[in-house]
Design a protein around this motif. Structure first.
Motif, PDB file in Angstrom:
ATOM      1  N   MET A   1       0.821  -1.191   0.000  1.00 64.03           N
ATOM      2  CA  MET A   1       0.000   0.000   0.000  1.00 64.03           C
ATOM      3  C   MET A   1       0.874   1.268   0.000  1.00 64.03           C
ATOM      4  N   ILE A   2       1.929   1.269   0.796  1.00 60.53           N
ATOM      5  CA  ILE A   2       2.821   2.432   0.873  1.00 60.53           C
ATOM      6  C   ILE A   2       3.518   2.703  -0.466  1.00 60.53           C
ATOM      7  N   PRO A   3       4.064   1.673  -1.152  1.00 62.24           N
ATOM      8  CA  PRO A   3       4.697   1.955  -2.449  1.00 62.24           C
ATOM      9  C   PRO A   3       3.712   2.536  -3.464  1.00 62.24           C
ATOM     10  N   LEU A   4       2.472   2.082  -3.442  1.00 65.76           N
ATOM     11  CA  LEU A   4       1.469   2.606  -4.354  1.00 65.76           C
ATOM     12  C   LEU A   4       1.212   4.090  -4.074  1.00 65.76           C
ATOM     13  N   LEU A   5       1.119   4.448  -2.806  1.00 65.15           N
ATOM     14  CA  LEU A   5       0.916   5.848  -2.442  1.00 65.15           C
ATOM     15  C   LEU A   5       2.121   6.704  -2.833  1.00 65.15           C
ATOM     16  N   LEU A   6       3.323   6.154  -2.674  1.00 74.34           N
ATOM     17  CA  LEU A   6       4.523   6.893  -3.059  1.00 74.34           C
ATOM     18  C   LEU A   6       4.581   7.126  -4.569  1.00 74.34           C
ATOM     19  N   VAL A   7       4.200   6.106  -5.329  1.00 71.39           N
ATOM     20  CA  VAL A   7       4.181   6.247  -6.791  1.00 71.39           C
ATOM     21  C   VAL A   7       3.136   7.278  -7.202  1.00 71.39           C
ATOM     22  N   LEU A   8       1.966   7.247  -6.599  1.00 70.25           N
ATOM     23  CA  LEU A   8       0.929   8.225  -6.919  1.00 70.25           C
ATOM     24  C   LEU A   8       1.371   9.638  -6.529  1.00 70.25           C
ATOM     25  N   LEU A   9       2.018   9.773  -5.380  1.00 71.00           N
ATOM     26  CA  LEU A   9       2.518  11.077  -4.955  1.00 71.00           C
ATOM     27  C   LEU A   9       3.588  11.585  -5.912  1.00 71.00           C
ATOM     28  N   PHE A  10       4.481  10.695  -6.342  1.00 76.53           N
ATOM     29  CA  PHE A  10       5.527  11.061  -7.290  1.00 76.53           C
ATOM     30  C   PHE A  10       4.918  11.508  -8.623  1.00 76.53           C
ATOM     31  N   ALA A  11       3.916  10.778  -9.092  1.00 72.07           N
ATOM     32  CA  ALA A  11       3.244  11.145 -10.344  1.00 72.07           C
ATOM     33  C   ALA A  11       2.548  12.497 -10.208  1.00 72.07           C
ATOM     34  N   LEU A  12       1.946  12.762  -9.072  1.00 82.62           N
ATOM     35  CA  LEU A  12       1.274  14.035  -8.840  1.00 82.62           C
ATOM     36  C   LEU A  12       2.282  15.186  -8.820  1.00 82.62           C
ATOM     37  N   ILE A  13       3.429  14.976  -8.200  1.00 79.24           N
ATOM     38  CA  ILE A  13       4.470  16.014  -8.158  1.00 79.24           C
ATOM     39  C   ILE A  13       4.991  16.290  -9.559  1.00 79.24           C
ATOM     40  N   LEU A  14       5.245  15.230 -10.328  1.00 81.42           N
ATOM     41  CA  LEU A  14       5.736  15.431 -11.695  1.00 81.42           C
ATOM     42  C   LEU A  14       4.698  16.128 -12.567  1.00 81.42           C
ATOM     43  N   PHE A  15       3.420  15.780 -12.393  1.00 74.05           N
ATOM     44  CA  PHE A  15       2.365  16.436 -13.162  1.00 74.05           C
ATOM     45  C   PHE A  15       2.293  17.914 -12.802  1.00 74.05           C
ATOM     46  N   GLY A  16       2.375  18.229 -11.519  1.00 76.89           N
ATOM     47  CA  GLY A  16       2.335  19.621 -11.083  1.00 76.89           C
ATOM     48  C   GLY A  16       3.519  20.414 -11.593  1.00 76.89           C
ATOM     49  N   ALA A  17       4.706  19.820 -11.546  1.00 76.44           N
ATOM     50  CA  ALA A  17       5.901  20.505 -12.039  1.00 76.44           C
ATOM     51  C   ALA A  17       5.818  20.709 -13.548  1.00 76.44           C
ATOM     52  N   GLY A  18       5.333  19.716 -14.264  1.00 77.12           N
ATOM     53  CA  GLY A  18       5.190  19.849 -15.713  1.00 77.12           C
ATOM     54  C   GLY A  18       4.193  20.931 -16.079  1.00 77.12           C
ATOM     55  N   PHE A  19       3.090  21.005 -15.353  1.00 74.71           N
ATOM     56  CA  PHE A  19       2.085  22.037 -15.608  1.00 74.71           C
ATOM     57  C   PHE A  19       2.664  23.417 -15.313  1.00 74.71           C
ATOM     58  N   ALA A  20       3.396  23.556 -14.206  1.00 74.31           N
ATOM     59  CA  ALA A  20       3.995  24.839 -13.849  1.00 74.31           C
ATOM     60  C   ALA A  20       5.042  25.255 -14.873  1.00 74.31           C
ATOM     61  N   LEU A  21       5.854  24.304 -15.334  1.00 76.50           N
ATOM     62  CA  LEU A  21       6.867  24.632 -16.334  1.00 76.50           C
ATOM     63  C   LEU A  21       6.233  25.034 -17.647  1.00 76.50           C
TER      64      LEU A  21
END
Length: 53
Positions: free
Chosen positions: A1-21
């Motif tokens: 469960m924890i690795p899944l949450l970490l992957v989702l959090l990582f994807a959310l951070i990358l999506f946010g950074a890509g949108f901001a860039l």
């Protein structure tokens, strides 16, 4: 469960950074266009500078 949450959090951070860039790229393009227009349409008299600084 924890690795899944970490992957989702990582994807959310990358999506946010890509949108901001992407937004920053559009802002940079708009500023460049305004600068070029101001450079071309500068007043003929005076010091020839169209900006105040």
């Amino acid at each position: 469960m924890i690795p899944l949450l970490l992957v989702l959090l990582f994807a959310l951070i990358l999506f946010g950074a890509g949108f901001a860039l992407k937004i920053l790229w559009w802002v940079a393009i708009i500023v460049l266009v305004l600068w070029i227009v101001g450079f071309v349409a500068r007043p003929k008299g005076g010091s020839g500078r169209w900006y105040r600084w």
